[in-house]
Write a protein that holds these residues in place. Sequence first.
Motif, PDB file in Angstrom:
ATOM      1  N   PRO A  99      45.003  39.041  14.911  1.00  0.00           N
ATOM      2  CA  PRO A  99      44.828  38.726  16.325  1.00  0.00           C
ATOM      3  C   PRO A  99      45.163  37.279  16.674  1.00  0.00           C
ATOM      4  CG  PRO A  99      42.701  38.879  15.259  1.00  0.00           C
ATOM      5  CD  PRO A  99      43.716  39.337  14.250  1.00  0.00           C
ATOM      6  N   ALA A 100      45.397  37.045  17.966  1.00  0.00           N
ATOM      7  CA  ALA A 100      45.693  35.697  18.458  1.00  0.00           C
ATOM      8  C   ALA A 100      44.528  34.746  18.219  1.00  0.00           C
ATOM      9  CB  ALA A 100      46.032  35.755  19.942  1.00  0.00           C
ATOM     10  N   SER A 122      47.252  30.951  16.514  1.00  0.00           N
ATOM     11  CA  SER A 122      48.029  30.201  17.493  1.00  0.00           C
ATOM     12  C   SER A 122      48.572  28.922  16.881  1.00  0.00           C
ATOM     13  CB  SER A 122      47.143  29.835  18.685  1.00  0.00           C
ATOM     14  OG  SER A 122      46.629  30.991  19.289  1.00  0.00           O
ATOM     15  N   PHE A 123      49.599  28.358  17.537  1.00  0.00           N
ATOM     16  CA  PHE A 123      50.124  27.066  17.101  1.00  0.00           C
ATOM     17  C   PHE A 123      49.047  26.003  17.221  1.00  0.00           C
ATOM     18  CE2 PHE A 123      54.168  29.150  17.828  1.00  0.00           C
ATOM     19  CZ  PHE A 123      54.950  28.628  16.804  1.00  0.00           C
ATOM     20  N   TRP A 124      49.129  25.003  16.385  1.00  0.00           N
ATOM     21  CA  TRP A 124      48.124  23.948  16.326  1.00  0.00           C
ATOM     22  C   TRP A 124      48.444  22.779  17.260  1.00  0.00           C
ATOM     23  CZ3 TRP A 124      51.305  25.818  12.672  1.00  0.00           C
ATOM     24  CH2 TRP A 124      52.390  25.014  12.307  1.00  0.00           C
ATOM     25  N   HIS A 130      50.256  31.555  21.268  1.00  0.00           N
ATOM     26  CA  HIS A 130      49.982  32.497  20.180  1.00  0.00           C
ATOM     27  C   HIS A 130      51.241  32.724  19.343  1.00  0.00           C
ATOM     28  CE1 HIS A 130      46.284  33.089  22.240  1.00  0.00           C
ATOM     29  NE2 HIS A 130      46.823  33.754  23.252  1.00  0.00           N
ATOM     30  N   PHE A 131      51.048  33.087  18.073  1.00  0.00           N
ATOM     31  CA  PHE A 131      52.178  33.402  17.197  1.00  0.00           C
ATOM     32  C   PHE A 131      52.851  34.711  17.584  1.00  0.00           C
ATOM     33  CE2 PHE A 131      50.400  30.642  13.622  1.00  0.00           C
ATOM     34  CZ  PHE A 131      51.305  29.646  13.870  1.00  0.00           C
ATOM     35  N   ILE A 132      52.127  35.604  18.262  1.00  0.00           N
ATOM     36  CA  ILE A 132      52.699  36.870  18.705  1.00  0.00           C
ATOM     37  C   ILE A 132      52.682  36.863  20.218  1.00  0.00           C
ATOM     38  CG2 ILE A 132      52.446  39.381  18.717  1.00  0.00           C
ATOM     39  CD1 ILE A 132      53.247  38.294  16.033  1.00  0.00           C
TER      40      ILE A 132
END
Length: 178
Positions: A99-100, A122-124, A130-132
């Motif tokens: 999940p996100a 998610s990206f930092w 989110h990665f998706i």
Amino acid sequence: MLSRSWGPFYVRIYVHMIVRNDNSGGYEEPVVREAINLMKADFIERNIFFVWENCAIDRILNSTLYNTGVFLPIEPDPFLTTITSYNPNPDGIDIYLLPASHPCNAGKATGIPGKALALGGSFWLPPYPHFIPSRVLSHEMGHCLGRRWLLTVLRWIRTRPLCYNTCKRIPCNLIRIL
């Protein structure tokens, strides 16, 4: 760079989504399709095509995986090994979507080349998308296909002034596009 005269290459993929034990959570199907379509677009110029039968999404009910776990810089990675032990397929590459909200905030392939990959969180860096969907999926799929750096993910993160490659944390302006 691969020539258009190579191939075409067809790679079967299987998509698995980690959800809570009560079958809640995860991504809406259009979001998953968008992520797969981004990956397909990134590989088409290399004459690599993905076969996703019936656009099927295998929902894995596991609240523990849904809420906890991080990837470790060791091989074999215990968290990745656990995730990829659910419903693996011998005739393709398995994609596991966390999940996100997942704390791993990363993606990882089982090897270079590899048979599976997982990503979530998610990206930092701001604005923390989110990665998706993102091109991190393409990056990790590149690892599964034997690439040490598949940098099409940089198409997305190039717009960020202080972005980094997810593998080596190298500033984007120092990395060559394949």
